[in-house]
Each structure stands twice: as structure tokens, then as C-alpha cells.
Design a protein around this motif. Structure first.
Motif, PDB file in Angstrom:
ATOM      1  N   LEU A 190     -16.694 -15.673 -16.097  1.00 43.42           N
ATOM      2  CA  LEU A 190     -15.822 -16.665 -16.726  1.00 43.42           C
ATOM      3  C   LEU A 190     -15.893 -17.931 -15.883  1.00 43.42           C
ATOM      4  N   PHE A 191     -16.160 -19.060 -16.511  1.00 41.80           N
ATOM      5  CA  PHE A 191     -16.385 -20.284 -15.755  1.00 41.80           C
ATOM      6  C   PHE A 191     -15.268 -21.303 -15.908  1.00 41.80           C
ATOM      7  N   GLY A 192     -14.192 -20.927 -16.583  1.00 41.98           N
ATOM      8  CA  GLY A 192     -13.038 -21.813 -16.683  1.00 41.98           C
ATOM      9  C   GLY A 192     -12.146 -21.615 -15.466  1.00 41.98           C
ATOM     10  N   THR A 193     -10.922 -22.069 -15.577  1.00 39.37           N
ATOM     11  CA  THR A 193      -9.967 -21.878 -14.499  1.00 39.37           C
ATOM     12  C   THR A 193      -9.476 -20.438 -14.551  1.00 39.37           C
ATOM     13  N   VAL A 194      -9.865 -19.662 -13.570  1.00 38.65           N
ATOM     14  CA  VAL A 194      -9.557 -18.235 -13.536  1.00 38.65           C
ATOM     15  C   VAL A 194      -8.539 -17.975 -12.433  1.00 38.65           C
ATOM     16  N   LYS A 195      -7.464 -17.294 -12.787  1.00 37.51           N
ATOM     17  CA  LYS A 195      -6.505 -16.860 -11.777  1.00 37.51           C
ATOM     18  C   LYS A 195      -6.939 -15.462 -11.345  1.00 37.51           C
ATOM     19  N   VAL A 232      -9.318 -10.602 -13.477  1.00 36.82           N
ATOM     20  CA  VAL A 232      -8.863 -11.865 -14.035  1.00 36.82           C
ATOM     21  C   VAL A 232      -7.423 -11.684 -14.491  1.00 36.82           C
ATOM     22  N   ALA A 233      -6.530 -12.496 -13.946  1.00 41.52           N
ATOM     23  CA  ALA A 233      -5.120 -12.429 -14.325  1.00 41.52           C
ATOM     24  C   ALA A 233      -4.876 -13.375 -15.500  1.00 41.52           C
ATOM     25  N   ASP A 234      -5.321 -12.963 -16.664  1.00 39.81           N
ATOM     26  CA  ASP A 234      -5.134 -13.735 -17.885  1.00 39.81           C
ATOM     27  C   ASP A 234      -4.683 -12.768 -18.969  1.00 39.81           C
ATOM     28  N   GLY A 241     -10.303 -24.027 -21.667  1.00 40.31           N
ATOM     29  CA  GLY A 241      -9.999 -22.603 -21.704  1.00 40.31           C
ATOM     30  C   GLY A 241     -10.570 -21.852 -20.523  1.00 40.31           C
ATOM     31  N   ILE A 242     -10.402 -20.556 -20.585  1.00 42.34           N
ATOM     32  CA  ILE A 242     -10.837 -19.700 -19.482  1.00 42.34           C
ATOM     33  C   ILE A 242     -12.354 -19.483 -19.503  1.00 42.34           C
ATOM     34  N   SER A 243     -12.970 -19.618 -20.676  1.00 42.57           N
ATOM     35  CA  SER A 243     -14.419 -19.475 -20.775  1.00 42.57           C
ATOM     36  C   SER A 243     -14.984 -20.501 -21.754  1.00 42.57           C
TER      37      SER A 243
END
Length: 181
Positions: free
Chosen positions: A33-38, A52-54, A163-165
Motif C-alpha cells: 500500500l503506497f498511500g498514508t498507512v498507519k 495496516v491499521a485501517d 486514499g490508502i492505495s
């Protein structure tokens, strides 16, 4: 053009199957995943796994693992094997015959195949140790591939960073060659 396909083989037992599959999917998504990942980590069989905490990704993973588990458990086949496929795609303009733009199409750029087989352990302790070792090896495979030159080249240019991806993700399962859930 052939897309890179990474295959992971894992023997599972009834007690840990969902947890191990959940961990493997989280690890793949964490590295792709290349977005903002928690980030998050969790322990599975004394192995620390990145995740991934999403909420959306966690729900997607849970749904797919549950569908796979139910199909294996309720299947009519004595063969307790199946696959979970994770496919990453990019959206490209789709053109018709005369180079007229007619929308978008998803073009896969990488696929992960997790071959899972349910086994009856001879002893719980030995099987847990073997499964923990397999999980560690799987995490090493994921990390080695995604950080390799081949793994980095497979990733297309990121043109949409929302988005996240930025890429469509498809997770599907197959039992006896039939796609489920």
C-alpha cells in the motif's frame, strides 16, 4: 506481458489457520500500500507481523479469510486446499480501434498466491513450531521481494495519491479451482 507472481505455500491447522492467513495478508498489504498507512504490529505464534491499521483494509482481510475458511470447512471435497489471490492493478485509459478513449481498464501489475492446505497435526507443539517457522519464512519472502530491484520495478508510476492505495486491490479465493466469496 507476464506479471510478477509470488507464490507462498503454507500448511495450516484448524486452531491457527485464520490468524496465520490474516497475518500473511496484512504483511503483503503493509508492503504494497503506497498511500498514508498507519502501521500496526501483532503477534502470531510468537512472530511479530506488520499490519495496516485501517478499518476498511481490516474488514476486507477478515471477510476474505472468513470466506476462505468457510469454503474449506464446508467444502464437499476431501482435499482441504485452497488459494487466496491478491492482485494489484493500475487503471489505464482504454482505447478502442481508432484510438478513441472509451473509459478505464484495470491492468494487473503484480499477483500474490497463497496456497493453503489444512492438515491434522501429529502434535500441537511441533506443528506450531513448524507453522511459526513457515510464517517467518513467508515474511522474509515478502520483505525480500518487495525490497528487491524486481519488486520495485513492478510498481507502476503513482499518478493518483489519494486514499490508502493509489492502485485497485483485488483479493479472491479459490477452492478446487472455483472462485468463492
Amino acid at each position: 506481458m507476464s506479471i510478477p507472481t509470488i507464490t507462498i505455500d503454507v500448511a495450516l491447522d484448524r486452531r491457527n489457520a485464520k490468524e496465520v492467513l490474516h497475518a500473511i495478508l496484512h504483511a503483503i498489504l503493509f508492503h504494497r500500500l503506497f498511500g498514508t498507512v498507519k502501521p500496526q504490529t501483532f503477534e502470531v505464534l510468537d512472530v511479530t507481523v506488520p499490519g495496516v491499521a485501517d478499518p476498511e483494509m481490516e474488514q476486507l482481510i477478515s471477510d476474505k479469510v472468513d470466506a476462505f475458511w468457510k469454503a474449506i470447512e464446508n467444502g464437499t471435497s476431501t482435499n482441504k486446499r485452497g488459494q487466496i489471490l491478491v492482485t494489484f492493478s493500475e487503471k489505464r485509459p482504454k482505447k478502442s480501434w481508432f484510438q478513441v478513449y472509451v473509459g478505464e481498464e484495470e491492468v494487473p501489475w503484480e499477483q500474490w498466491i497463497i496456497n493453503g492446505e489444512m492438515r491434522q497435526p501429529k502434535s500441537d507443539k511441533d506443528f506450531d513450531t513448524t507453522l511459526a517457522s513457515t510464517l517467518s519464512t513467508t515474511l522474509h519472502t515478502i520483505l525480500t521481494y518487495t525490497s528487491s530491484e524486481r519488486g520495485r520495478i513492478a510498481v507502476p508510476l503513482i499518478t493518483n495519491a489519494t486514499g490508502i492505495s493509489p492502485f485497485p486491490i483485488r483479493i479472491s479465493s479459490k477452492i478446487d479451482g472455483m472462485e468463492i466469496g
